[in-house]
Design an enzyme around this catalytic site. Structure first.
Site, PDB file in Angstrom:
ATOM      1  CG  ASP A  37       4.912  -2.337   0.242  1.00 47.50           C
ATOM      2  OD1 ASP A  37       5.709  -1.501  -0.259  1.00 47.50           O
ATOM      3  OD2 ASP A  37       5.217  -3.095   1.174  1.00 47.50           O
ATOM      4  NE  ARG A  38       0.670   3.017  -5.242  1.00 46.24           N
ATOM      5  CZ  ARG A  38       1.396   4.071  -4.834  1.00 46.24           C
ATOM      6  NH1 ARG A  38       1.606   4.289  -3.543  1.00 46.24           N
ATOM      7  NH2 ARG A  38       1.883   4.922  -5.708  1.00 46.24           N
TER       8      ARG A  38
END
Ligand SMILES: Cc1cc2nc3c(=O)[nH]c(=O)nc-3n(C[C@H](O)[C@H](O)[C@H](O)COP(=O)(O)O)c2cc1C
Length: 215
Positions: free
Chosen positions: A192-193
């Site tokens: 999710d970065r």
């Protein structure tokens, strides 16, 4: 080209500042060792890194070079001192190095100051290279405009004859730079970065502060 389709999730295990040694050179050793041992094949050069330099106007350039030595002092690379990068380093020794090891989901950024290595160091490295590379270094007026490839090949043939059965001398304008680091950032891609970024900042007197940065 569909850039939306180019999306990769980084599902690697993470880490925090406590998982890395206090000395960033030691942390570098661990990561470089893993990058080398897990390298995906001969085609990949784990010691390839970009070096960014700037011109007096403020204009910035990046290009790949090969890391050819590392020790307590810093990082060594070799090039032509009259090249664009060489001239830029002479006018502003602040440089940035950047490694990307995609198979580990890792990026490593290093900032610091570059100085020329000793002639002795450059000699040793120069003579460790294959003879063809030594002649190539002598042939190339790196970063200058030339009329044709034939110009290079003719000069190479001429030098091969000239130095037949002799050692190729180190060209005056060729040698090493030592980059003494004052900032490191170890980046590990996560889901999710929400990546892990651990920065080390030098106080200029041998002490390093380690901290986590927001991704
Ligand atoms: C993987 C890779 C490694 C390279 N290694 C070096 C190197 O160690 N030294 C070097 O002078 N150029 C190296 N080059 C070429 C440089 O990227 C660059 O073209 C050249 O140094 C001239 O840059 P400049 O005009 O900005 O000075 C390498 C290129 C690649 C793609």
């Amino acid at each position: 080209m569909d850039f939306k389709a180019l999306r990769k999730e980084y599902e690697t295990a993470g880490f925090g500042p406590e998982d890395l040694p206090d000395n960033p050179m030691k942390a570098f050793e661990v990561w470089f060792d893993e990058a080398t041992k897990q390298s995906p094949g001969d085609w990949f050069e784990p010691n390839a890194m970009t070096i960014s330099t700037s011109a007096p106007s403020g204009r910035v350039s990046s290009r790949w070079v090969l890391l050819k030595g590392v020790d307590g002092e810093g990082f060594r690379l070799y090039t032509n001192y009259d090249s664009d990068k060489g001239q830029q380093i002479e006018s502003n020794p602040n440089v940035a190095l950047c490694f990307h090891w995609p198979y580990l989901g890792r990026q490593l950024r290093i900032e610091g100051q570059a100085t020329r290595t000793s002639t002795d160091d450059s000699e040793k490295y120069f003579h460790s290279r294959p003879r063809g590379s030594q002649i190539g270094a002598m042939v190339s007026r790196q970063s200058q405009i030339i009329q044709s490839r034939a110009e290079l090949e003719d000069y190479r043939d001429q030098l091969e004859k000239q130095f037949e059965n002799q050692e190729i001398p180190l060209p005056d304008n060729w040698g090493g730079y030592l980059v003494r680091p004052d900032r490191f950032e170890f980046w590990q891609g996560r889901l999710d970065r929400l990546h892990d970024r651990i920065v080390y900042i030098s106080d200029g007197a041998g002490q390093w502060t380690k901290a986590r940065l927001s991704p």
